[in-house]
Scaffold this active site. Structure first.
Site, PDB file in Angstrom:
ATOM      1  N   LYS A   1       0.834  -1.204   0.000  1.00  0.00           N
ATOM      2  CA  LYS A   1       0.000   0.000   0.000  1.00  0.00           C
ATOM      3  C   LYS A   1       0.870   1.256   0.000  1.00  0.00           C
ATOM      4  O   LYS A   1       1.857   1.327   0.739  1.00  0.00           O
ATOM      5  CB  LYS A   1      -0.899  -0.030   1.245  1.00  0.00           C
ATOM      6  CG  LYS A   1      -1.911   1.109   1.331  1.00  0.00           C
ATOM      7  CD  LYS A   1      -2.787   0.964   2.587  1.00  0.00           C
ATOM      8  CE  LYS A   1      -3.854   2.029   2.669  1.00  0.00           C
ATOM      9  NZ  LYS A   1      -4.697   1.900   3.877  1.00  0.00           N
TER      10      LYS A   1
ATOM     11  N   SER B   1      -9.453   2.169   2.715  1.00  0.00           N
ATOM     12  CA  SER B   1      -8.460   2.851   1.924  1.00  0.00           C
ATOM     13  C   SER B   1      -7.440   1.938   1.252  1.00  0.00           C
ATOM     14  O   SER B   1      -6.738   2.388   0.360  1.00  0.00           O
ATOM     15  CB  SER B   1      -7.714   3.838   2.819  1.00  0.00           C
ATOM     16  OG  SER B   1      -6.954   3.177   3.807  1.00  0.00           O
TER      17      SER B   1
ATOM     18  N   SER C   1     -10.105   0.022   6.894  1.00  0.00           N
ATOM     19  CA  SER C   1      -9.365   0.082   5.623  1.00  0.00           C
ATOM     20  C   SER C   1      -8.826  -1.239   5.117  1.00  0.00           C
ATOM     21  O   SER C   1      -8.465  -1.339   3.948  1.00  0.00           O
ATOM     22  CB  SER C   1      -8.212   1.081   5.729  1.00  0.00           C
ATOM     23  OG  SER C   1      -8.693   2.401   5.717  1.00  0.00           O
TER      24      SER C   1
END
Lengths: 449, 449
Positions: free
Chosen positions: B78, B147, B171
């Site tokens: 990420k 996210s 997330s």
């Protein structure tokens, strides 16, 4: 106002003078740069210091007509903390010259309050034990303590009124005790550590230095992001737990007597002082701290350990890293559970006390470059409680020794108020001012009290 | 072994094949790069992807003859997580092209275990809500969730067998539920977050994605720094608390029925299933989470808020930042105390259950770019407990919906074992394999079970 006098002022006094128009940010910056020029060659507190950059910041503040509770106040920033306009090397040759992309939260909040970042203060390697170049401001044959060596020494030598350090073991409190300044470790988590190189996140906190409790309280409010309010003035005599701690036998006998005498004086002054019994689980806290911080450190520095082994100091490799590599995940988790239990038990202790009083260090700053014994601090650090080192003693060699004052988790303001009561009684018995710092320029810590 | 088949293997299988000499790291890398070339134009999971850099890593591993539990395993990272050889922009134009000086701990540990970092996966801006470009791998008109959008989508589309995300609210778990992969949020603090951009440190954790629980367990062991051990195989039928949570009314009625049906099926399969009553303090946990994470966010991003306001998305400014700026330090501290109380109360709940079973999301991935509702996750995140989203349902639109399985703090391994029991009963009732992913290429999640 004479430029020559400015460096003697505290943070609140400087901000008031600047905000009142009595002096410009540039004049303040020049006064402290002059003081630095005088003291830095002996103290070596700064890793990075660029006078032109300092003056540019000051002129910018003057030009923009900014306001803020720290307007024009010079601040030194430990070099473990990121700054976007100054190099940040974390005390390691691996990161020499590194320039972070953003300011750490505590730096951003300082600047937003109007502070001038004077430079980066020397830190031990990765905020552990391998020392930087800084010398004790009073006796250059001694350590200023560590790992926030430069931050404590810079405040003690009047080169800045405020400094940012950090504490994972005793890195703020120990240098404060040795250097004779006020050191503060906040309740864990209240001052955010984003942008501070993580040593061991379960214990890492910011740490603050100032010459007065009032300035500590002011800076703390700025960094937790709240409107500054004065320390409560109407504190009754506190309930004090005199706490020898399981590490008492390591304290220099002369200093043991100073602490015992202090407890007696506080009782005579009206405080309710009793011997604080710590829960038996507390005996294991020092070892739990050692395991937790060491294991987290070796995970955090996995890359450096694998790829830059020869650039790590022998002290780090053979100390914290060895302990961390030898500690299994299961032992680590057991230590975390032990810490949780102790924290809850300590909450109960604080139902009986407004603060605990304990040694901050085993005694005065030792001769040599070893940054000294942190064992009087590590258990409190693990407990996540707020602690202060307040300079009230002079040790057998004539050097400062601090008393550690410990509050309940989240009760930092209450700790400040009780600490001020204690400080007044210990530093100025029967109204007499007693010089506490054996500095080149001796004077009471705070003429205003 | 055919290169074309490699991307269908899980992490453990790949590492076993490479370590056994059946295939080279380079061959694995090429197979996944081929798969990425096929799927990435529709999914848009990567923020940074450089095939030459991937192949160079793979060749280096082959050349050095390295070993490790993830040898040759491709991992997506990420873009909120620092990488020293790839740009890291935190989902924000402010940091476009930024190149960190060191790998985050989780990246360093992945590489040490032999993993190949395939690239940086799309994140919402600063891991909050403003979405990146990633589309749902099954239906491009829908969000993959966020996210950790790119990480979940990349695993769901077989572009990597493992991915690193993070979770501060939902997330990791939410995108796992939407995309039909296994998502795991560890016990707070067990996977260190050094080098991960701090959103709200009191709640931030790493998050992992894989297609199987076994691969999650393997990767988790690597990242907590312990020798990987298989999930315990002899688990008795677990004691399951069916937990509607205070957010139950927000769950799509069709999905409510799926969850209720699952509880009934697990009871029929031999589990001891009862309705779990949460302590009344838990009703306030969602709001406490909102205050804590928002206030910590505005402190952490003080500089960006002051100096780069126009480069922050309206969604961020009017959402988390507004809440954070409106929350006083006192309210924040009260919320922190509330969270502490809830955590201790929840420990007591887990004396009666091996795991809690709750919705992971309100339903299937919504149409549009909004990353969806995280409210089924936020309270668990605040509790610091380990959670999994396991893909066992197909929703009314034919898209995956996960079940959230929640363990006691520190009992991640026990959660894995109980979760596997649950997964087997729900995904393969009466021994029948049921395809769970409405992927372009439907198949059971793990043929090996």
């Amino acid at each position: 106002m004479s430029y020559r006098a400015l460096h003697r002022l505290g943070a609140a006094e400087i901000a008031a003078a600047v905000r009142g128009g009595a002096v410009s940010c540039e004049a303040v910056a020049r006064a402290f740069l002059d003081r630095i020029a005088e003291r830095e060659p002996a103290v070596l507190a700064f890793e990075h210091l660029d006078p032109a950059q300092v003056l540019a910041q000051a002129r910018q503040l003057d030009k923009l007509g900014r306001d803020g509770p720290l307007l024009g106040v010079p601040v030194a920033v430990k070099d473990i903390i990121d700054t976007r306009d100054m190099p940040t090397a974390y005390g390691s040759p691996i990161y020499a010259g590194h320039r972070p992309v953003r300011d750490a939260t505590c730096v951003a909040l300082s600047r937003r309050a109007g502070a001038i970042v004077m430079g980066k203060a020397v830190t031990a390697e990765f905020a552990v034990v391998h020392p930087g170049k800084t010398r004790h401001p009073v006796d250059p044959s001694r350590t200023p303590g560590g790992s926030s060596s430069g931050s404590a020494a810079a405040v003690a030598a009047d080169m800045v009124p405020l400094a940012l350090g950090t504490q994972t073991t005793g890195s703020t409190i120990k240098p404060a005790s040795y250097c004779g300044v006020v050191g503060y470790r906040p309740t864990f988590g209240t001052i955010r550590c984003s942008g501070v190189m993580e040593s061991a996140g379960s214990c890492d906190t910011a740490g603050l230095y100032a010459r007065t409790l009032e300035d500590i309280s002011l800076y703390r409010d700025v960094l937790v992001g709240t409107e500054p309010v004065p320390i409560a003035g109407d504190t009754p005599a506190p309930r004090i737990g005199f706490c020898r701690t399981p590490q008492w036998d390591r304290v220099d006998p002369a200093c043991q007597r100073l602490f015992e005498d202090a407890a007696a004086r506080l009782a005579r002054a009206g405080a309710h002082v009793t011997e604080a019994e710590l829960p038996p689980e507390f005996d294991a806290a020092e070892e739990a701290h050692r395991l937790i911080t060491s294991r987290e450190f070796v995970l955090n520095f996995a890359w450096e350990i694998e790829h830059r082994w020869s650039d790590l100091s022998p002290a780090l490799r053979e100390g914290k890293i060895r302990v961390g590599l030898d500690c299994s995940h299961e032992r680590y988790r057991a230590a975390c559970r032990q810490a949780d239990i102790c924290r809850n038990r300590l909450d109960a202790v604080f139902e009986r006390y407004d603060l605990l009083l304990a040694p901050a260090t085993t005694g005065e700053a030792p001769v040599g470059t070893n940054t000294g014994d942190s064992s009087l601090c590590s258990s409190w650090t693990l407990m996540h409680v707020p602690t202060l080192s307040v300079p009230v003693f002079t040790g057998p060699a004539g050097l400062p020794v601090g008393v550690q004052l410990i509050g309940a988790r989240g009760e930092d303001r209450k700790l400040f108020a009780a600490a001020r009561w204690v400080y007044r009684k210990l530093a100025f018995p029967a109204g007499k001012r007693r010089p506490l710092q054996a500095d080149t320029d001796p004077r009471p810590l705070n003429g205003g009290w």
